[in-house]
Design an enzyme around this catalytic site. Structure first.
Site, short mmCIF file in Angstrom:
data_model
loop_
_atom_site.label_atom_id
_atom_site.label_comp_id
_atom_site.label_asym_id
_atom_site.label_seq_id
_atom_site.Cartn_x
_atom_site.Cartn_y
_atom_site.Cartn_z
N LYS A 45 0.84 -1.20 0.00
CA LYS A 45 0.00 0.00 0.00
C LYS A 45 0.87 1.25 0.00
O LYS A 45 1.71 1.44 0.88
CB LYS A 45 -0.91 0.00 1.23
CG LYS A 45 -1.87 1.18 1.27
CD LYS A 45 -2.94 0.99 2.34
CE LYS A 45 -2.55 1.57 3.68
NZ LYS A 45 -2.48 3.03 3.75
N ASP A 71 -3.41 4.31 -2.05
CA ASP A 71 -4.37 4.77 -1.04
C ASP A 71 -4.32 6.29 -0.92
O ASP A 71 -3.75 6.82 0.03
CB ASP A 71 -4.03 4.09 0.31
CG ASP A 71 -5.04 4.42 1.39
OD1 ASP A 71 -6.18 4.80 1.05
OD2 ASP A 71 -4.69 4.28 2.58
N LYS A 92 -7.24 8.16 -1.28
CA LYS A 92 -8.59 8.55 -0.81
C LYS A 92 -9.13 9.76 -1.56
O LYS A 92 -9.34 10.84 -1.01
CB LYS A 92 -8.55 8.82 0.70
CG LYS A 92 -8.14 7.62 1.53
CD LYS A 92 -8.27 7.88 3.02
CE LYS A 92 -7.90 6.66 3.84
NZ LYS A 92 -6.48 6.29 3.78
N ASP A 142 -13.36 14.67 -4.76
CA ASP A 142 -13.35 15.95 -5.49
C ASP A 142 -14.56 15.94 -6.41
O ASP A 142 -15.38 15.01 -6.36
CB ASP A 142 -12.02 16.08 -6.27
CG ASP A 142 -11.58 17.53 -6.42
OD1 ASP A 142 -12.44 18.37 -6.75
OD2 ASP A 142 -10.39 17.81 -6.23
N THR A 190 -11.69 5.55 10.58
CA THR A 190 -11.75 4.91 11.91
C THR A 190 -11.10 5.77 12.99
O THR A 190 -11.20 5.46 14.17
CB THR A 190 -11.09 3.52 11.89
OG1 THR A 190 -9.82 3.63 11.25
CG2 THR A 190 -11.94 2.52 11.16
N ARG A 222 3.02 -0.61 10.89
CA ARG A 222 4.10 -0.57 11.87
C ARG A 222 4.56 -1.90 12.46
O ARG A 222 5.76 -2.07 12.70
CB ARG A 222 3.76 0.45 12.97
CG ARG A 222 3.85 1.87 12.45
CD ARG A 222 3.13 2.87 13.32
NE ARG A 222 1.69 2.66 13.28
CZ ARG A 222 0.83 3.36 13.99
NH1 ARG A 222 1.26 4.30 14.80
NH2 ARG A 222 -0.47 3.12 13.89
O1 C5P Z 1 0.84 1.04 11.27
P1 C5P Z 1 -0.57 0.54 11.14
O2 C5P Z 1 -0.68 -0.98 11.07
O3 C5P Z 1 -1.50 1.14 12.16
O4 C5P Z 1 -1.01 1.07 9.68
C1 C5P Z 1 -2.32 1.03 9.24
C2 C5P Z 1 -2.41 1.59 7.85
O5 C5P Z 1 -3.79 1.59 7.48
C3 C5P Z 1 -1.92 3.01 7.71
O6 C5P Z 1 -1.35 3.15 6.40
C4 C5P Z 1 -3.17 3.85 7.84
O7 C5P Z 1 -3.11 5.05 7.10
C5 C5P Z 1 -4.21 2.92 7.20
N1 C5P Z 1 -5.58 3.15 7.65
C6 C5P Z 1 -5.96 3.05 8.98
N2 C5P Z 1 -7.27 3.29 9.34
C7 C5P Z 1 -8.17 3.60 8.39
C8 C5P Z 1 -7.79 3.70 7.05
C9 C5P Z 1 -6.46 3.45 6.71
O8 C5P Z 1 -5.16 2.75 9.85
N3 C5P Z 1 -9.42 3.79 8.74
#
Ligand code: C5P
Length: 253
Positions: free
Chosen positions: A45, A72, A74, A77, A132, A230
């Site tokens: 992603k 991603d 998002k 527009d 979220t 992460r």
């Molecule tokens: O590091 P982590 O596992 O929390 O990363 C989650 C990924 O999913 C990030 O790239 C974040 O931008 C994305 N994301 C999220 N919650 C959402 C939509 C996307 O954590 N509702």
């Protein structure tokens, strides 16, 4: 352009897929992780930070390396602008792209219609409902400002999924907690679930995900895909973490 297999022919075979979030500020860090994970069945992603730094060149490089890419950004527009942006994303041969359902039916339908003209390149359109990161208090600030009454995030998610699923999206980003409802309303939608934390391994430093689920539980709940950043990018041995997660995702449903 290189011969290309339609992304839509890669119908999820019932197995939950792993999306690795390349949340890096630099292309070389992202490419290093991609190298460490070579040969593993994952989707990468690319979000705003990396895309703004490394741009389409990095996406082309990933595709050149035969990686599956989820762009991603998002989109939200006017329909004409989002249609043009989606056309550019499709030309990059990304497999999934995100757009906000609050952009409305005209925007979503216009993108779907445009991309249907290029079936061999058409990425899966993944709708974003309520992010979220919103809790009900913060979401009420938005809905009150727009409609003068407070609506909960869950109500808005429900409404947007009900409507959005008839506008031509292929999938939806939702929290693990919304998965049940989404699968009931729109069982054929491809679901993308962030907020996933592996059962084993070091905790994420300064973690801001509160509603989390393990890969295995998300797979058992019927997620089409999970997103992890992460726990992989911070790991001393990312390949080991990914191999463990892929093993956890092998569940009988
Ligand atoms: O590091 P982590 O596992 O929390 O990363 C989650 C990924 O999913 C990030 O790239 C974040 O931008 C994305 N994301 C999220 N919650 C959402 C939509 C996307 O954590 N509702």
């Amino acid at each position: 352009m290189a011969p290309h297999r339609s992304h839509l022919s890669r119908v999820p075979n019932g197995q939950t897929e792993l999306i690795v979030a390349l949340d890096y500020a630099r292309a070389d860090s992202a490419l290093q992780l991609v190298k460490q994970l070579a040969g593993l069945p994952v989707i990468f992603k690319v979000g705003s930070e990396l895309f703004l730094h490394a741009g389409p060149a990095l996406v082309r490089e990933l595709v050149h390396q035969k990686c599956r890419v989820f762009l991603d950004l998002k989109f939200h527009d006017i329909p004409n602008t989002v249609v043009s942006a989606a056309r550019q994303a499709a030309a990059l041969q990304v497999e999934l792209l995100t757009l906000h359902l609050s952009g409305g039916s005209a925007m979503v339908r216009a993108v779907r219609e445009e991309l249907d003209h290029i079936p061999e390149l058409r990425p899966k359109l993944i709708g974003v409902s309520v992010l979220t990161s919103f809790d009900d208090v913060r979401w009420a600030e938005v809905t009150r400002a727009m409609t003068s009454h407070a609506v909960t995030a869950a109500e808005s998610v429900l409404g947007l999924v009900e409507s959005g699923s008839s506008w031509g999206i292929d999938g939806l980003v939702c929290s693990a907690l919304e998965l049940d409802v989404v699968r009931r309303i729109a069982p054929t939608l491809y679901t993308v679930i962030p907020g996933i934390r592996p059962t084993l391994g070091a905790p994420v430093q300064g973690d801001d995900q509160s509603r989390i689920m393990s890969p295995r539980d998300a797979a058992l709940a019927g997620a089409s895909s999970i997103v992890m950043g992460r726990p992989i990018t911070q790991a001393s041995d990312p390949r080991k973490v990914v191999e463990r997660v892929l093993a956890e995702l092998q569940v009988e449903r």
